[in-house]
Scaffold this motif. Structure first.
Motif, PDB file in Angstrom:
ATOM      1  N   GLY A   5       4.988   3.590  15.047  1.00  0.00           N
ATOM      2  CA  GLY A   5       5.519   2.514  14.931  1.00  0.00           C
ATOM      3  C   GLY A   5       5.357   1.907  13.794  1.00  0.00           C
ATOM      4  O   GLY A   5       5.724   0.563  13.386  1.00  0.00           O
ATOM      5  N   TRP A   6       4.756   2.731  12.734  1.00  0.00           N
ATOM      6  CA  TRP A   6       4.385   2.355  11.518  1.00  0.00           C
ATOM      7  C   TRP A   6       5.670   3.131  10.550  1.00  0.00           C
ATOM      8  O   TRP A   6       5.714   4.090  10.824  1.00  0.00           O
ATOM      9  N   ILE A   7       5.663   2.520   9.179  1.00  0.00           N
ATOM     10  CA  ILE A   7       6.653   2.878   8.559  1.00  0.00           C
ATOM     11  C   ILE A   7       5.972   3.135   6.982  1.00  0.00           C
ATOM     12  O   ILE A   7       5.384   2.183   6.611  1.00  0.00           O
ATOM     13  N   ASP A   8       6.162   4.307   6.580  1.00  0.00           N
ATOM     14  CA  ASP A   8       5.827   4.595   5.031  1.00  0.00           C
ATOM     15  C   ASP A   8       7.067   4.195   4.104  1.00  0.00           C
ATOM     16  O   ASP A   8       8.138   4.912   4.185  1.00  0.00           O
ATOM     17  N   THR A   9       6.924   3.200   3.476  1.00  0.00           N
ATOM     18  CA  THR A   9       7.977   2.855   2.845  1.00  0.00           C
ATOM     19  C   THR A   9       8.123   3.568   1.312  1.00  0.00           C
ATOM     20  O   THR A   9       9.145   3.145   0.467  1.00  0.00           O
ATOM     21  N   ALA A  10       7.162   4.355   1.025  1.00  0.00           N
ATOM     22  CA  ALA A  10       7.027   4.842  -0.320  1.00  0.00           C
ATOM     23  C   ALA A  10       7.832   6.222  -0.248  1.00  0.00           C
ATOM     24  O   ALA A  10       8.388   6.767  -1.160  1.00  0.00           O
ATOM     25  N   ALA A  11       8.058   6.668   1.029  1.00  0.00           N
ATOM     26  CA  ALA A  11       9.111   7.717   1.140  1.00  0.00           C
ATOM     27  C   ALA A  11      10.415   7.372   1.030  1.00  0.00           C
ATOM     28  O   ALA A  11      10.817   6.373   1.249  1.00  0.00           O
ATOM     29  N   ILE A  95     -10.295   3.700  12.481  1.00  0.00           N
ATOM     30  CA  ILE A  95     -10.156   3.853  11.121  1.00  0.00           C
ATOM     31  C   ILE A  95      -8.678   3.928  10.779  1.00  0.00           C
ATOM     32  O   ILE A  95      -8.165   3.409   9.539  1.00  0.00           O
ATOM     33  N   LEU A  96      -7.800   4.677  11.528  1.00  0.00           N
ATOM     34  CA  LEU A  96      -6.236   4.447  11.110  1.00  0.00           C
ATOM     35  C   LEU A  96      -5.684   3.084  11.062  1.00  0.00           C
ATOM     36  O   LEU A  96      -5.126   2.730   9.985  1.00  0.00           O
ATOM     37  N   GLU A  97      -6.019   2.073  11.782  1.00  0.00           N
ATOM     38  CA  GLU A  97      -5.750   0.599  11.525  1.00  0.00           C
ATOM     39  C   GLU A  97      -6.132  -0.015  10.249  1.00  0.00           C
ATOM     40  O   GLU A  97      -5.506  -0.271   9.559  1.00  0.00           O
ATOM     41  N   ARG A  98      -7.485   0.627  10.036  1.00  0.00           N
ATOM     42  CA  ARG A  98      -8.273   0.079   8.779  1.00  0.00           C
ATOM     43  C   ARG A  98      -7.265   0.428   7.479  1.00  0.00           C
ATOM     44  O   ARG A  98      -7.228  -0.297   6.714  1.00  0.00           O
ATOM     45  N   VAL A  99      -7.101   1.732   7.427  1.00  0.00           N
ATOM     46  CA  VAL A  99      -6.675   2.399   6.243  1.00  0.00           C
ATOM     47  C   VAL A  99      -5.102   1.826   6.147  1.00  0.00           C
ATOM     48  O   VAL A  99      -4.427   1.585   5.130  1.00  0.00           O
ATOM     49  N   LEU A 100      -4.207   1.757   7.554  1.00  0.00           N
ATOM     50  CA  LEU A 100      -2.945   1.106   7.333  1.00  0.00           C
ATOM     51  C   LEU A 100      -3.134  -0.214   6.810  1.00  0.00           C
ATOM     52  O   LEU A 100      -2.222  -0.692   5.780  1.00  0.00           O
ATOM     53  N   HIS A 101      -3.921  -1.111   7.354  1.00  0.00           N
ATOM     54  CA  HIS A 101      -3.941  -2.524   6.727  1.00  0.00           C
ATOM     55  C   HIS A 101      -4.695  -2.603   5.283  1.00  0.00           C
ATOM     56  O   HIS A 101      -4.051  -3.372   4.526  1.00  0.00           O
ATOM     57  N   HIS A 103      -3.648  -0.298   3.071  1.00  0.00           N
ATOM     58  CA  HIS A 103      -2.418   0.001   2.194  1.00  0.00           C
ATOM     59  C   HIS A 103      -1.200  -0.818   2.823  1.00  0.00           C
ATOM     60  O   HIS A 103       0.084  -0.185   3.009  1.00  0.00           O
ATOM     61  N   ARG A 104      -1.460  -2.025   3.194  1.00  0.00           N
ATOM     62  CA  ARG A 104      -0.195  -2.524   3.743  1.00  0.00           C
ATOM     63  C   ARG A 104       1.002  -2.971   2.950  1.00  0.00           C
ATOM     64  O   ARG A 104       1.958  -3.495   3.507  1.00  0.00           O
ATOM     65  N   ARG A 105       0.935  -2.730   1.686  1.00  0.00           N
ATOM     66  CA  ARG A 105       2.058  -2.785   1.075  1.00  0.00           C
ATOM     67  C   ARG A 105       2.948  -1.582   1.073  1.00  0.00           C
ATOM     68  O   ARG A 105       3.834  -1.523   0.596  1.00  0.00           O
ATOM     69  N   ARG A 106       2.374  -0.555   1.450  1.00  0.00           N
ATOM     70  CA  ARG A 106       3.097   0.800   1.511  1.00  0.00           C
ATOM     71  C   ARG A 106       3.489   0.965   2.851  1.00  0.00           C
ATOM     72  O   ARG A 106       4.658   1.484   3.369  1.00  0.00           O
ATOM     73  N   PHE A 107       2.615   0.816   4.060  1.00  0.00           N
ATOM     74  CA  PHE A 107       2.838   1.014   5.311  1.00  0.00           C
ATOM     75  C   PHE A 107       2.929  -0.321   5.977  1.00  0.00           C
ATOM     76  O   PHE A 107       2.080  -1.421   6.024  1.00  0.00           O
ATOM     77  N   HIS A 108       4.131  -0.428   6.862  1.00  0.00           N
ATOM     78  CA  HIS A 108       4.278  -1.708   7.571  1.00  0.00           C
ATOM     79  C   HIS A 108       4.678  -1.240   9.050  1.00  0.00           C
ATOM     80  O   HIS A 108       5.311  -0.294   9.335  1.00  0.00           O
ATOM     81  N   GLU A 109       4.225  -2.257   9.975  1.00  0.00           N
ATOM     82  CA  GLU A 109       4.563  -1.842  11.206  1.00  0.00           C
ATOM     83  C   GLU A 109       5.792  -2.449  11.716  1.00  0.00           C
ATOM     84  O   GLU A 109       6.263  -3.609  11.378  1.00  0.00           O
ATOM     85  N   VAL A 110       6.475  -1.887  12.502  1.00  0.00           N
ATOM     86  CA  VAL A 110       8.130  -2.118  12.981  1.00  0.00           C
ATOM     87  C   VAL A 110       7.886  -3.144  14.087  1.00  0.00           C
ATOM     88  O   VAL A 110       7.091  -3.213  14.867  1.00  0.00           O
ATOM     89  N   ILE A 440      -8.252 -10.686  -9.881  1.00  0.00           N
ATOM     90  CA  ILE A 440      -8.727 -11.872  -8.879  1.00  0.00           C
ATOM     91  C   ILE A 440      -9.109 -11.464  -7.641  1.00  0.00           C
ATOM     92  O   ILE A 440      -8.059 -10.847  -7.048  1.00  0.00           O
ATOM     93  N   HIS A 441     -10.275 -11.741  -7.154  1.00  0.00           N
ATOM     94  CA  HIS A 441     -10.609 -11.351  -6.091  1.00  0.00           C
ATOM     95  C   HIS A 441     -10.521 -12.052  -4.895  1.00  0.00           C
ATOM     96  O   HIS A 441      -9.931 -13.325  -5.017  1.00  0.00           O
ATOM     97  N   SER A 442     -10.454 -11.547  -3.592  1.00  0.00           N
ATOM     98  CA  SER A 442     -10.483 -12.733  -2.424  1.00  0.00           C
ATOM     99  C   SER A 442     -11.583 -12.468  -1.640  1.00  0.00           C
ATOM    100  O   SER A 442     -12.368 -11.107  -1.449  1.00  0.00           O
ATOM    101  N   GLU A 443     -11.955 -13.312  -0.867  1.00  0.00           N
ATOM    102  CA  GLU A 443     -13.149 -13.364   0.057  1.00  0.00           C
ATOM    103  C   GLU A 443     -12.915 -12.327   1.399  1.00  0.00           C
ATOM    104  O   GLU A 443     -14.103 -12.204   1.800  1.00  0.00           O
ATOM    105  N   LYS A 444     -11.599 -12.359   1.729  1.00  0.00           N
ATOM    106  CA  LYS A 444     -11.450 -11.731   2.969  1.00  0.00           C
ATOM    107  C   LYS A 444     -10.972 -10.222   2.649  1.00  0.00           C
ATOM    108  O   LYS A 444     -11.248  -9.164   3.528  1.00  0.00           O
ATOM    109  N   ARG A 445     -10.485  -9.896   1.425  1.00  0.00           N
ATOM    110  CA  ARG A 445     -10.126  -8.345   0.974  1.00  0.00           C
ATOM    111  C   ARG A 445     -10.273  -8.186  -0.383  1.00  0.00           C
ATOM    112  O   ARG A 445     -10.825  -9.175  -1.057  1.00  0.00           O
ATOM    113  N   ASP A 446      -9.771  -7.230  -0.979  1.00  0.00           N
ATOM    114  CA  ASP A 446      -9.927  -6.816  -2.239  1.00  0.00           C
ATOM    115  C   ASP A 446      -9.466  -7.946  -3.085  1.00  0.00           C
ATOM    116  O   ASP A 446      -9.959  -8.177  -3.935  1.00  0.00           O
TER     117      ASP A 446
END
Length: 540
Positions: A5-11, A95-101, A103-110, A440-446
């Motif tokens: 259900g996840w799409i690799d948009t870089a492909a 771990i799979l969900e964490r890594v997908l999140h 790299h959420r600019r590349r992998f998006h859930e349908v 510029i950093h964020s408190e919740k993510r990088d």
């Protein structure tokens, strides 16, 4: 969790992840360039290394754990590899969900759940869905959330009640796969490829392109025209007249019973709701520019044998007629600068205030677009550099429209807030060589996203509004309407008008595709022209 259900948009074209968790983890490891989740045993360690000495040297942490435990797990967590006993390791799905999140600019859930998606870009499809639904799923992979859901919804709602409106081919489609380099035979997939190549770099551009294409499709459905590859030049000229006709300052449309433009087909009036075609002077020119770009792209890639939209919009003539109007007066800018130079609010943490001042400084003195300060893991941009000879010369590197790199020298007045913010983050006051950290950093993510950056600048405007004298409604109105792009216009006005910077230099700093856009700022102020005229004639 279903990885498919996840799409690799870089492909190219975008494709779903494998069905199984293990296969998806292996795919992510290859796509990201670092291990994601590996279960080690002594036998596996021996298979990967010629000897135990080599295994101890190459995987020391894993080797040490295997001396005491039967298995160990090496997994990626928040930017670093961790090795723990297998009994203490998190599940691979986590771990799979964490890594997908991450790299959420590349992998998006349908947004359609467990929907099969074709990996190829050809006209044939093994999916059991209609072509428009498949196109909607693939369109969801073109933009980051929440724009992905909007894009999927846009694609799914572009078909008429009979279904498959967009998944058709018109009279101008090139049937030869030798010269049709897109390799598709219907408009739905051809539109997707256009959006991927021309609009997927920026979520704002994608949103604008989707809105303009939906406007054209809605008009075609109402006029009983289509598909897009079947429109003639006569049809597109009628569309241009329609959007110009509906451009009303009040936002109201003409009477529903008025006649259609001369020569066009009769309109559908059987209770179909009206879809507004334009609301401002900018919308018609932009809508026509997107349509022209679509048909020009289709012709160049061989999908069409003719371009009925040639010279549909003004092009350079429309660009030359544009004059920037959203420029903040100098007094309002000075008021905002005073807010940033003042003391931090009592209810705001010191780090958040330092970050707000740094964001203001970059937009105020860098003239960048909103999205150009959003951190990208793939490119490592934006990035700050300092000259090796002196720490007073800083350069901001950004990725602009069309994937063009731009280097912007920052003035000395912009540096103190940036140094203070870096110190508050625990970083050296001056960027070190080869530094690869979000500016510029964020408190919740990088890194802070576009909405967070926008909110910080609006917070400065709100604080300045509190300092406006009572009765000064003009300044309050300007501050409430202002945005980050107003600062970009002010930066350009300072270069072109106030200091007469040569247009090619200003164009390079602003990242304009045409020097005509840069020159338009000279029309926003008559002070320089008035001085030239006064000096050319004798005084009375």
């Amino acid at each position: 969790m279903n990885p498919s259900g996840w799409i690799d948009t870089a492909a190219s074209p975008p494709q779903p992840l494998p069905d199984s968790i293990d296969a998806a983890l292996d795919y992510l490891a290859g796509a990201t360039g670092h291990p994601v989740y590996t279960r080690w045993t002594l036998s596996r360690l021996k298979r990967g290394c010629p000897s135990l000495a080599d295994a101890k040297r190459e995987h020391p942490a894993v080797f040490a754990l295997l001396l005491e435990h039967e298995a160990a797990v090496e997994y990626w967590d928040r930017g670093r590899l961790r090795v723990v006993p297998a009994a203490d390791a998190p599940p691979p799905e986590t771990i799979l969900e964490r890594v997908l999140h991450q790299h959420r600019r590349r992998f998006h859930e349908v947004a359609y759940g467990n929907v099969p998606v074709t990996a190829g870009s050809g006209a044939s499809s093994s999916s059991s869905l209609p072509a428009t639904a498949t196109a909607a799923v693939r369109l969801a992979a073109l933009g980051p959330p929440p724009l992905a859901q909007h894009a999927a919804h846009a694609a799914s709602t572009t078909s008429c009640a009979a279904g498959g409106w967009l998944a058709r081919a018109g009279r101008f489609v090139n049937p030869s796969m030798v010269t049709n380099t897109l390799g598709v035979m219907d408009d739905a997939q051809a539109v997707l490829l256009f959006l991927r190549d021309r609009a997927s770099r920026s979520p704002h551009t994608l949103r604008a392109y989707l809105a303009d294409l939906r406007r054209l499709i809605a008009w075609c459905e109402r006029e009983r025209l289509g598909p897009l590859s079947d429109l003639t030049r006569h049809d597109l000229l009628a569309y241009r007249r329609a959007i110009e006709l509906h451009q009303c300052p009040s936002g109201q449309r003409p009477d529903a019973g008025e006649a259609a433009p001369s020569g066009s087909r009769p309109r559908i009036r059987s209770g179909q709701p009206h879809i507004p075609l334009a609301r401002s002077t900018a919308v018609p020119s932009r809508a026509l520019a997107v349509v022209s770009s679509l048909f020009r792209y289709w012709l160049r890639t061989g999908y069409l044998i003719a371009n009925p939209a040639a010279d549909l919009c003004g092009g350079s003539a429309a660009r030359a007629a544009w004059t920037p109007s959203r420029i903040m007066p100098a007094g309002v800018i000075a008021l905002c600068d005073a807010v940033v130079a003042g003391a931090a609010p009592a209810d705001l943490p010191a780090l958040v205030w330092a970050r707000r001042c740094a964001i203001w400084s970059l937009y105020r003195y860098g003239g960048v677009r909103l999205a150009e300060l959003v951190w990208s893991d793939a490119t490592g941009l934006p990035r700050l550099d300092a000259d090796a000879d002196t720490d007073s010369h800083w350069t901001l590197h950004v990725l602009g429209k069309g994937g063009k790199l731009r280097a912007i020298p920052l003035p000395a007045v912009a540096l103190p807030p940036l140094r203070a913010y870096r110190l508050a983050r625990g970083l050296p006051p001056v960027p070190v060589p080869f530094e690869r950290l979000p500016v510029i950093h964020s408190e919740k993510r990088d890194a802070l996203g576009a909405s967070g950056l926008y909110d910080e600048v609006k917070a400065v405007f709100r604080a300045a509004e509190n300092r406006v004298a009572p009765g000064d409604g003009v300044t309050r109105t300007v501050l409430r309407a202002a945005s980050t792009h107003w600062l970009r216009h002010g930066y350009a006005h300072t270069l072109v008008v106030d200091h007469a910077v040569p247009l090619p230099v200003a164009q390079q700093l602003l990242g304009h595709a045409s020097v005509q856009t840069t020159a338009a700022y000279a029309k926003s102020d008559l002070t320089q022209a008035r001085a030239f005229v006064e000096g050319s004639f004798p005084r009375p």
